[in-house]
Design a protein around this motif. Structure first.
Motif, PDB file in Angstrom:
ATOM      1  N   ALA A  72       1.459  14.691  -6.620  1.00  0.00           N
ATOM      2  CA  ALA A  72       1.349  13.444  -5.849  1.00  0.00           C
ATOM      3  C   ALA A  72       0.487  13.651  -4.612  1.00  0.00           C
ATOM      4  CB  ALA A  72       2.739  12.948  -5.463  1.00  0.00           C
ATOM      5  N   HIS A  75      -3.482  13.863  -4.891  1.00  0.00           N
ATOM      6  CA  HIS A  75      -4.267  12.635  -5.008  1.00  0.00           C
ATOM      7  C   HIS A  75      -4.261  11.798  -3.730  1.00  0.00           C
ATOM      8  CE1 HIS A  75      -4.763  13.540  -9.205  1.00  0.00           C
ATOM      9  NE2 HIS A  75      -3.460  13.632  -9.356  1.00  0.00           N
ATOM     10  N   ALA A  76      -3.659  12.324  -2.669  1.00  0.00           N
ATOM     11  CA  ALA A  76      -3.586  11.599  -1.394  1.00  0.00           C
ATOM     12  C   ALA A  76      -4.587  12.204  -0.416  1.00  0.00           C
ATOM     13  CB  ALA A  76      -2.175  11.683  -0.829  1.00  0.00           C
ATOM     14  N   GLU A  81      -0.749   8.773   3.453  1.00  0.00           N
ATOM     15  CA  GLU A  81      -0.765   8.699   1.990  1.00  0.00           C
ATOM     16  C   GLU A  81       0.077   9.822   1.379  1.00  0.00           C
ATOM     17  OE1 GLU A  81      -4.860   8.733   0.761  1.00  0.00           O
ATOM     18  OE2 GLU A  81      -5.222   6.704   1.488  1.00  0.00           O
ATOM     19  N   LYS A  82       0.036  10.998   1.987  1.00  0.00           N
ATOM     20  CA  LYS A  82       0.823  12.123   1.475  1.00  0.00           C
ATOM     21  C   LYS A  82       2.313  11.859   1.626  1.00  0.00           C
ATOM     22  CE  LYS A  82      -2.806  15.529   2.046  1.00  0.00           C
ATOM     23  NZ  LYS A  82      -3.302  16.709   2.713  1.00  0.00           N
ATOM     24  N   SER A  84       3.722   8.948   1.894  1.00  0.00           N
ATOM     25  CA  SER A  84       4.004   7.849   0.973  1.00  0.00           C
ATOM     26  C   SER A  84       4.150   8.359  -0.461  1.00  0.00           C
ATOM     27  CB  SER A  84       2.881   6.817   1.066  1.00  0.00           C
ATOM     28  OG  SER A  84       3.098   5.764   0.170  1.00  0.00           O
ATOM     29  N   SER A  85       3.276   9.280  -0.849  1.00  0.00           N
ATOM     30  CA  SER A  85       3.295   9.790  -2.226  1.00  0.00           C
ATOM     31  C   SER A  85       4.577  10.557  -2.539  1.00  0.00           C
ATOM     32  CB  SER A  85       2.065  10.655  -2.497  1.00  0.00           C
ATOM     33  OG  SER A  85       2.145  11.894  -1.828  1.00  0.00           O
ATOM     34  N   ASP A  88       6.986   8.066  -3.467  1.00  0.00           N
ATOM     35  CA  ASP A  88       6.609   7.505  -4.766  1.00  0.00           C
ATOM     36  C   ASP A  88       7.122   8.346  -5.932  1.00  0.00           C
ATOM     37  OD1 ASP A  88       5.356   5.418  -3.462  1.00  0.00           O
ATOM     38  OD2 ASP A  88       3.329   6.247  -3.714  1.00  0.00           O
ATOM     39  N   LYS A 184      10.465   4.172   2.569  1.00  0.00           N
ATOM     40  CA  LYS A 184       9.056   4.566   2.606  1.00  0.00           C
ATOM     41  C   LYS A 184       8.300   3.703   3.613  1.00  0.00           C
ATOM     42  CE  LYS A 184       5.836   3.314  -0.494  1.00  0.00           C
ATOM     43  NZ  LYS A 184       4.998   3.262  -1.713  1.00  0.00           N
TER      44      LYS A 184
END
Length: 194
Positions: A72, A75-76, A81-82, A84-85, A88, A184
């Motif tokens: 995950a 791809h951040a 984003e990290k 958040s991932s 996820d 999140k």
């Protein structure tokens, strides 16, 4: 892979799922036998005790989750984003967790707190590893000027891990994934307003 190695791996995999769903204290050797389809002798040829199985099963479950986290994060691009991932990975914890039963760190920490010091120690090491990973992501965000340089990274990382694990527990309890999603979004807002 030799047959003995395959059997040992099978025991670990099935036991990891079993312990993560029913807890260490809630599982007997009969449960492990039923889950693996092996007789007691087949299990004891590979492991000395239920404790030994539990320790390897925990390592296996954590390794599985870690692979999901690594993929995950790969791809951040940004710190947000990290973070958040990571949430996820557990976005469908009710129906499709990365490991059957939910989060092995959360489950093992609660299950072993007063009952199994060796398992508790392993859970504590994983907790600190997770905490350090979050702290490093925050520090990276500060260095890249995404986040406020005045953020106390230790405090923020502790808050994020507590929120992450709590949201998994509540989502599992309520059988509703919305709590992971809520957490999140609040964590991301928290990082931006600090």
């Amino acid at each position: 892979m030799r047959k003995g190695e395959q059997t040992r791996k099978h025991i670990v995999l099935k036991s990891a799922e079993l312990f993560n769903q029913k807890g260490y204290a809630g599982c007997s050797m009969n449960d492990i036998m039923a889950a693996t389809g092996l007789q007691k002798g087949g299990i004891y040829r590979n492991f000395k005790s239920k404790d030994e199985i539990a320790l390897e099963a925990f390592d296996y479950a954590i390794d599985s989750v870690s692979k999901h986290f690594s993929e995950a994060i790969l791809h951040a691009n940004t710190a947000l984003e990290k973070i958040s991932s990571l949430f996820d990975v557990y976005e469908d914890v009710v129906n499709n967790p990365p490991v059957k039963g939910g989060c092995p760190l959360l489950n093992t920490a609660v299950d072993s707190d007063d009952t199994n010091p060796r398992l508790r120690k392993k859970a504590l090491i994983v907790f600190h590893t997770f905490l350090n990973m979050i702290e490093e992501i925050i520090e990276e965000g500060i260095q890249n000027r995404e986040l406020n340089p005045d953020i106390d990274t230790k405090v923020a990382a502790s808050f994020i891990v507590a929120t992450f694990e709590g949201s998994i527990m509540i989502s599992k309890l309520e059988r509703d994934n919305k709590y992971v999603s809520y957490s999140k979004h609040q964590v991301l807002r928290y990082l931006l307003i600090l």
